[in-house]
Every structure is written in C-alpha cells, then in structure tokens.
Design a protein around this motif. Structure first.
Motif, PDB file in Angstrom:
ATOM      1  N   ILE A 104      25.277 -32.355   7.742  1.00 23.04           N
ATOM      2  CA  ILE A 104      26.268 -33.036   8.590  1.00 23.04           C
ATOM      3  C   ILE A 104      26.700 -32.126   9.738  1.00 23.04           C
ATOM      4  O   ILE A 104      26.818 -32.555  10.895  1.00 23.04           O
ATOM      5  CB  ILE A 104      27.476 -33.476   7.744  1.00 23.04           C
ATOM      6  N   GLY A 105      26.924 -30.843   9.438  1.00 20.73           N
ATOM      7  CA  GLY A 105      27.298 -29.902  10.491  1.00 20.73           C
ATOM      8  C   GLY A 105      26.195 -29.721  11.517  1.00 20.73           C
ATOM      9  O   GLY A 105      26.456 -29.642  12.730  1.00 20.73           O
ATOM     10  N   ILE A 106      24.947 -29.651  11.066  1.00 21.67           N
ATOM     11  CA  ILE A 106      23.820 -29.493  11.994  1.00 21.67           C
ATOM     12  C   ILE A 106      23.700 -30.707  12.907  1.00 21.67           C
ATOM     13  O   ILE A 106      23.546 -30.581  14.135  1.00 21.67           O
ATOM     14  CB  ILE A 106      22.516 -29.259  11.208  1.00 21.67           C
ATOM     15  N   LEU A 107      23.766 -31.908  12.320  1.00 21.78           N
ATOM     16  CA  LEU A 107      23.681 -33.129  13.125  1.00 21.78           C
ATOM     17  C   LEU A 107      24.844 -33.235  14.095  1.00 21.78           C
ATOM     18  O   LEU A 107      24.670 -33.665  15.248  1.00 21.78           O
ATOM     19  CB  LEU A 107      23.645 -34.353  12.209  1.00 21.78           C
ATOM     20  N   THR A 108      26.034 -32.849  13.661  1.00 14.99           N
ATOM     21  CA  THR A 108      27.196 -32.890  14.556  1.00 14.99           C
ATOM     22  C   THR A 108      27.002 -31.955  15.746  1.00 14.99           C
ATOM     23  O   THR A 108      27.304 -32.319  16.894  1.00 14.99           O
ATOM     24  CB  THR A 108      28.458 -32.502  13.779  1.00 14.99           C
ATOM     25  N   ALA A 109      26.490 -30.748  15.492  1.00 16.85           N
ATOM     26  CA  ALA A 109      26.252 -29.801  16.585  1.00 16.85           C
ATOM     27  C   ALA A 109      25.205 -30.327  17.554  1.00 16.85           C
ATOM     28  O   ALA A 109      25.367 -30.236  18.788  1.00 16.85           O
ATOM     29  CB  ALA A 109      25.811 -28.456  16.010  1.00 16.85           C
ATOM     30  N   VAL A 110      24.130 -30.905  17.021  1.00 16.83           N
ATOM     31  CA  VAL A 110      23.069 -31.433  17.891  1.00 16.83           C
ATOM     32  C   VAL A 110      23.588 -32.584  18.744  1.00 16.83           C
ATOM     33  O   VAL A 110      23.349 -32.646  19.965  1.00 16.83           O
ATOM     34  CB  VAL A 110      21.861 -31.877  17.040  1.00 16.83           C
ATOM     35  N   LEU A 111      24.321 -33.512  18.121  1.00 16.23           N
ATOM     36  CA  LEU A 111      24.828 -34.668  18.863  1.00 16.23           C
ATOM     37  C   LEU A 111      25.881 -34.246  19.883  1.00 16.23           C
ATOM     38  O   LEU A 111      25.901 -34.751  21.014  1.00 16.23           O
ATOM     39  CB  LEU A 111      25.412 -35.689  17.887  1.00 16.23           C
ATOM     40  N   ALA A 112      26.761 -33.336  19.505  1.00 22.25           N
ATOM     41  CA  ALA A 112      27.820 -32.898  20.422  1.00 22.25           C
ATOM     42  C   ALA A 112      27.236 -32.209  21.648  1.00 22.25           C
ATOM     43  O   ALA A 112      27.625 -32.486  22.795  1.00 22.25           O
ATOM     44  CB  ALA A 112      28.789 -31.985  19.699  1.00 22.25           C
ATOM     45  N   GLY A 133      21.542 -26.698  17.076  1.00 20.14           N
ATOM     46  CA  GLY A 133      21.248 -27.055  15.689  1.00 20.14           C
ATOM     47  C   GLY A 133      20.671 -25.888  14.908  1.00 20.14           C
ATOM     48  O   GLY A 133      21.009 -25.687  13.730  1.00 20.14           O
ATOM     49  N   ALA A 134      19.798 -25.085  15.556  1.00 19.92           N
ATOM     50  CA  ALA A 134      19.223 -23.922  14.878  1.00 19.92           C
ATOM     51  C   ALA A 134      20.293 -22.890  14.549  1.00 19.92           C
ATOM     52  O   ALA A 134      20.274 -22.273  13.469  1.00 19.92           O
ATOM     53  CB  ALA A 134      18.133 -23.303  15.752  1.00 19.92           C
ATOM     54  N   LEU A 135      21.249 -22.687  15.477  1.00 24.82           N
ATOM     55  CA  LEU A 135      22.322 -21.726  15.223  1.00 24.82           C
ATOM     56  C   LEU A 135      23.189 -22.164  14.044  1.00 24.82           C
ATOM     57  O   LEU A 135      23.537 -21.352  13.170  1.00 24.82           O
ATOM     58  CB  LEU A 135      23.169 -21.551  16.483  1.00 24.82           C
ATOM     59  N   VAL A 136      23.560 -23.445  14.012  1.00 21.60           N
ATOM     60  CA  VAL A 136      24.364 -23.936  12.886  1.00 21.60           C
ATOM     61  C   VAL A 136      23.558 -23.867  11.590  1.00 21.60           C
ATOM     62  O   VAL A 136      24.096 -23.534  10.520  1.00 21.60           O
ATOM     63  CB  VAL A 136      24.840 -25.371  13.173  1.00 21.60           C
ATOM     64  N   THR A 140      24.939 -21.950   8.327  1.00 17.67           N
ATOM     65  CA  THR A 140      25.303 -22.691   7.117  1.00 17.67           C
ATOM     66  C   THR A 140      24.284 -22.553   5.985  1.00 17.67           C
ATOM     67  O   THR A 140      24.637 -22.649   4.810  1.00 17.67           O
ATOM     68  CB  THR A 140      25.483 -24.184   7.439  1.00 17.67           C
ATOM     69  N   MET A 141      23.008 -22.350   6.337  1.00 21.84           N
ATOM     70  CA  MET A 141      21.954 -22.230   5.328  1.00 21.84           C
ATOM     71  C   MET A 141      21.077 -21.023   5.658  1.00 21.84           C
ATOM     72  O   MET A 141      19.917 -21.172   6.071  1.00 21.84           O
ATOM     73  CB  MET A 141      21.115 -23.517   5.278  1.00 21.84           C
TER      74      MET A 141
END
Length: 207
Positions: A104-112, A133-136, A140-141
């Motif tokens: 969810i965090g990765i998708l949010t960063a990409v969309l934002a 997205g790569a940074l998040v 996170t993982m």
C-alpha cells in the motif's frame, strides 16, 4: 380333399440338402463366406472387404492422432506445472517480508509522485514514480529489495548487451556526479575567495 399317405408320393419334389444331396455349385452360392462375416449378438453381418480395409485404416489413424494429442497435452500440462512451481519458488525466495501494508505504501508513493509530475515530460513521468516506488520498497521491505536487486543482477549477467549498457550508464552517472561535485567545490571556493576579497576591500575602505 385330403390325400392318402402313399397316393401322391410321386408328386413330392426333392429338396436339395434335405432328401437329396445339394449340388456343389448351389452349395458354394448359398453358403456364407465366413471371411466377410462379422457376428454381432448372434447375427451374421456381411461386410465389404474394401470398406472394412479403409474403415480399419481410418480408425487406426484416429487412434494415433488421439494418442499424440493426449501425449502432447500431458506434456504441456507437466511443463506448465513445472514452470509455475519454479516461479512460485523464485517468488518465495525473493519476497520474504509480508506484502501488507508495504505494498500500500509503495502504490501510494508511485501514485502520488505520478500525480505530482503529471505535467512534466515523458521521461520524468516515467522514471520519477518508479524511483519513488523503489525507494519506498527499499525502506519498507529491505530484505526483499536486496533479493530483487540480486535477482536482477543475476538475470542481467545472462544478457551481455544489457550488462554492458548498465555498466556504461553507471560509469556516466558516476562521472556526472564527480563533475557536479567538482563544479560545486570550485563554486564554493570561488565564492569564498570573492567574500574574502570583499571583506579585504571593506577593511581597506574603512582604514
């Protein structure tokens, strides 16, 4: 009018095969040809040798085609099963952390970031959301991110052209970073010299 037992014996016609031997030619024409007969539920079915020959060939051809198709389907099914097992094992070896809520965090960063750079050029709209997205993903993982990097490097080594292109791009990026750092250092030094010269000029002015 009923006849007596012996009165009309001379009028009784002989019946071949019953009260006199059957003629050999008649026997051959009347006897069934057992080579062309098929017995089904006690009934004799006469078939044509030519028809039986081609029907047997057609049946054999259909049986061979069915066997080939069935074997090919079984082979494809086994191959797909093996491929799916390989993909699943590779996925489990790369992704070790829980997907939620990291995805969810990765998708949010990409969309934002995609919305933020929507009015920029195509290169910016393509790479900036991917980098975000790569940074998040790395934050996170971290274990999964490192496994993904190792997997990409491993796959890249199988294609020399891609490996050479990436190596050249990394070299150019490092060269650009060095030039930027050098220019920044020179700019800072020049600014320091100008400030020092300005201070010296002010001191000379107020002496």
């Amino acid at each position: 009018m009923p006849r007596s037992f012996y009165s009309d014996d001379e009028e009784v016609l002989p019946t071949p095969g019953r009260n006199e031997p059957i003629d050999p030619r008649l026997e051959n024409s009347e006897s069934p040809d057992l080579h062309n007969l098929t017995f089904l539920h006690g009934m004799a079915i006469r078939t044509s040798p030519l028809l039986e020959k081609y029907s047997s060939k057609a049946r054999q051809l259909l049986l061979e085609k069915y066997t080939l198709i069935d074997a090919e389907l079984a082979t494809q099914k086994s191959a797909l099963k093996n491929e799916w097992s390989i993909v699943k094992d590779k996925y489990n070896s790369i992704v070790v952390e829980p997907l939620l809520p990291s995805v969810i965090g990765i998708l949010t960063a990409v969309l934002a970031t995609g919305v933020a750079v929507s009015k920029r050029g195509i290169v910016v709209r393509t790479f900036v959301p991917a980098i975000a997205g790569a940074l998040v993903y790395r934050q996170t993982m971290p274990l999964s991110y490192q496994n993904s990097v190792n997997f990409l490097v491993e796959q890249e080594s199988l294609v020399p052209e891609v490996h050479e292109a990436r190596t050249e791009a990394v070299k150019q990026l490092h060269s650009l970073q060095e030039e930027v750092s050098k220019a920044s250092a020179e700019g800072n030094a020049a600014l320091t010299r100008q400030i020092h010269s300005l201070r010296a000029s002010i001191q000379e002015l107020f002496k």
